[in-house]
Scaffold this active site. Structure first.
Site, PDB file in Angstrom:
ATOM      1  N   PRO A  82       0.772  -1.250   0.000  1.00 40.87           N
ATOM      2  CA  PRO A  82       0.000   0.000   0.000  1.00 40.87           C
ATOM      3  C   PRO A  82       0.803   1.299   0.000  1.00 40.87           C
ATOM      4  O   PRO A  82       0.814   2.058   0.966  1.00 40.87           O
ATOM      5  CB  PRO A  82      -0.832  -0.128   1.277  1.00 40.87           C
ATOM      6  CG  PRO A  82       0.048  -0.910   2.203  1.00 40.87           C
ATOM      7  CD  PRO A  82       0.775  -1.899   1.310  1.00 40.87           C
ATOM      8  N   CYS A  83       1.436   1.586  -1.138  1.00 42.85           N
ATOM      9  CA  CYS A  83       2.176   2.848  -1.228  1.00 42.85           C
ATOM     10  C   CYS A  83       1.236   4.056  -1.197  1.00 42.85           C
ATOM     11  O   CYS A  83       1.682   5.174  -0.941  1.00 42.85           O
ATOM     12  CB  CYS A  83       3.089   2.870  -2.448  1.00 42.85           C
ATOM     13  SG  CYS A  83       2.295   2.418  -3.982  1.00 42.85           S
ATOM     14  N   HIS A  84      -0.062   3.843  -1.397  1.00 38.02           N
ATOM     15  CA  HIS A  84      -1.013   4.952  -1.298  1.00 38.02           C
ATOM     16  C   HIS A  84      -1.142   5.466   0.141  1.00 38.02           C
ATOM     17  O   HIS A  84      -1.649   6.557   0.351  1.00 38.02           O
ATOM     18  CB  HIS A  84      -2.388   4.542  -1.851  1.00 38.02           C
ATOM     19  CG  HIS A  84      -3.056   3.442  -1.093  1.00 38.02           C
ATOM     20  ND1 HIS A  84      -2.755   2.113  -1.303  1.00 38.02           N
ATOM     21  CD2 HIS A  84      -4.012   3.479  -0.139  1.00 38.02           C
ATOM     22  CE1 HIS A  84      -3.508   1.376  -0.498  1.00 38.02           C
ATOM     23  NE2 HIS A  84      -4.277   2.179   0.225  1.00 38.02           N
TER      24      HIS A  84
END
Length: 173
Positions: free
Chosen positions: A137-139
């Site tokens: 989850p780089c968001h």
């Protein structure tokens, strides 16, 4: 030489490309992102494999989990994955996996967690090379002031994902 099976999935945040190799998920990314060709070359070179259109049972499992995620259910994403990148990139991506659903950290905090507090730009660059969006989850990584910065699927997509996880309301984290 083996193949990477690829399939497209229409999601509420745009068309995604899914890829599996040796019964592991290697690709879950935005089909039309700026770094698409670079990421595709890295995967194909790293796995010494070509893309072929095909739908696998692992992709079906992933699509079911993505559908649940997009309905607002906290995901398990308990699928076998294989990351393809440099040692540094893989370390960065592993720190992303430690960010719980519904929370964010800054790029600076991520760099500190890696023991590299001066490597903020390198960390951000590695995040941008992530080929397993949503699952890794780089968001959930934001700028030092909480601003939404840099995301392969675009800032509006990052905002939608954070809204979905209950973190972005009224224009604020």
């Amino acid at each position: 030489m083996s193949d990477i099976a690829i399939h497209y999935f229409n999601s509420p945040v745009g068309e995604l490309i899914l890829g599996t190799y040796a019964n592991q998920l290697v690709l879950l990314d935005f089909r039309y992102r700026a770094l698409r060709e670079r990421i595709d070359r890295r995967l194909q070179k790293g796995l010494r494999a070509d893309y072929i259109p095909a739908r696998t049972p692992l992709m079906d499992e992933l699509m079911d989990q993505l559908k649940a995620y997009f309905k607002g259910k906290q995901p398990d994403f308990d699928l076998p994955i294989r990351m393809v990148g440099t040692d540094f990139q893989m370390k960065v991506w592993r720190t992303l996996q430690d960010i719980p659903y519904g929370t964010t950290i800054t790029y600076g905090e991520q760099a500190r967690r890696l023991g590299r507090p001066d490597a903020v730009r390198a960390v951000a660059s590695a995040n941008g090379a992530n080929a397993l969006a949503i699952i890794i989850p780089c968001h959930r990584v934001v700028g030092r002031d909480g601003a939404l910065t840099g995301y392969g699927g675009g800032i509006s997509t990052k905002k939608k994902l954070l809204e979905l996880e209950g973190m972005w309301t009224n224009g604020m984290l």
